[in-house]
Design a protein around this motif. Structure first.
Motif, PDB file in Angstrom:
ATOM      1  N   LEU A   9      -2.763   3.787  -5.332  1.00  0.00           N
ATOM      2  CA  LEU A   9      -2.854   2.436  -6.206  1.00  0.00           C
ATOM      3  C   LEU A   9      -2.189   2.374  -7.213  1.00  0.00           C
TER       4      LEU A   9
ATOM      5  N   VAL B 246      -7.235  -3.614  -0.586  1.00  0.00           N
ATOM      6  CA  VAL B 246      -6.200  -3.657  -1.315  1.00  0.00           C
ATOM      7  C   VAL B 246      -5.419  -4.322  -1.152  1.00  0.00           C
ATOM      8  N   ASN B 247      -4.200  -5.031  -1.576  1.00  0.00           N
ATOM      9  CA  ASN B 247      -3.633  -6.228  -1.275  1.00  0.00           C
ATOM     10  C   ASN B 247      -3.395  -7.068  -0.144  1.00  0.00           C
TER      11      ASN B 247
ATOM     12  N   LEU C  70       0.736  -0.906  -0.008  1.00  0.00           N
ATOM     13  CA  LEU C  70       0.059  -0.284   0.424  1.00  0.00           C
ATOM     14  C   LEU C  70       1.156   1.702  -0.246  1.00  0.00           C
TER      15      LEU C  70
ATOM     16  N   ASP D 294      -1.369  -3.433  -7.723  1.00  0.00           N
ATOM     17  CA  ASP D 294      -1.981  -3.745  -7.057  1.00  0.00           C
ATOM     18  C   ASP D 294      -3.413  -4.544  -7.219  1.00  0.00           C
TER      19      ASP D 294
END
Length: 202
Positions: free
Chosen positions: A182, A169-170, A83, A186
């Motif tokens: 982003l 996210v991830n 991130l 990702d």
């Protein structure tokens, strides 16, 4: 390995429960590359047809590997797999493209400057990317895409608008009101649908 058929890159599995992989490195259009199937380890060959997503299928087990092409030799792009919290670290050299599986088909959406929304298919609150996914919320997230007038760098800012289930996210959970920048490579999970952000050649 024959130098005329180099290995393009390492396939990354991005769709849960599906034998679908993505290679983030760009392929020179028309050039033949070697691929080792990540499922059955069979060796096969393939080419990128154009600058859109090309689906290559393993002849032994039908595993899908997705690649994108570039007209000439592509420069190595800066990639991050964690991130990113600041715009200084999230400036991307090329437009982004979301790739995901829906109804057993690979779909893609090019992220051009502006704001796009992702969410469950709903007539009252339609999203730019509408999902037939009961686990996704209506207009769940939006991605704001900006491009510097002088530098040409692209920046992708994701904001969670609403969600019953966490957006990931991830593999990091995000909730309503959370924002994140982003980068290429990702993964984004909305409901049960998993997207990958790839670099796209204009």
């Amino acid at each position: 390995m024959n130098n005329s058929c180099p290995i393009l890159g390492e396939p990354k599995r991005v769709f849960e429960g599906e034998n679908v992989y993505v290679i983030n490195e760009k392929a020179e259009i028309g050039r033949k590359y070697s691929f080792v199937c990540p499922s059955c380890h069979a060796l096969f060959f393939g080419k990128a047809k154009d600058t859109e997503v090309t689906e290559l299928r393993c002849p032994e087990c039908n595993t899908i590997i997705c690649i994108t092409g570039t007209p000439g030799s592509a420069p190595k792009l800066r990639r991050h797999v964690t991130l990113v919290q600041s715009t200084e670290e999230s400036r991307m050299a090329a437009p982004g493209m979301l790739v995901w599986m829906e109804n057993q088909q690979v779909s893609n959406f090019v992220l051009m400057p502006g704001t796009i929304s992702i969410g469950r298919d709903d007539e009252e609150e339609p999203s730019d990317i509408s999902l037939a996914d009961a686990r996704a919320s209506r207009r769940s997230v939006e991605i704001e895409v900006t491009r510097g007038e002088q530098t040409g760098w692209y920046i992708f800012k994701l904001t969670v608008l609403r969600t019953t289930n966490a957006v990931y996210v991830n593999h990091n959970a995000l909730y309503s009101g959370n924002s994140i920048y982003l980068n290429y490579g990702d993964t984004l999970k909305v409901g049960a649908t998993v997207f990958t952000l790839m670099a796209c050649q204009q």
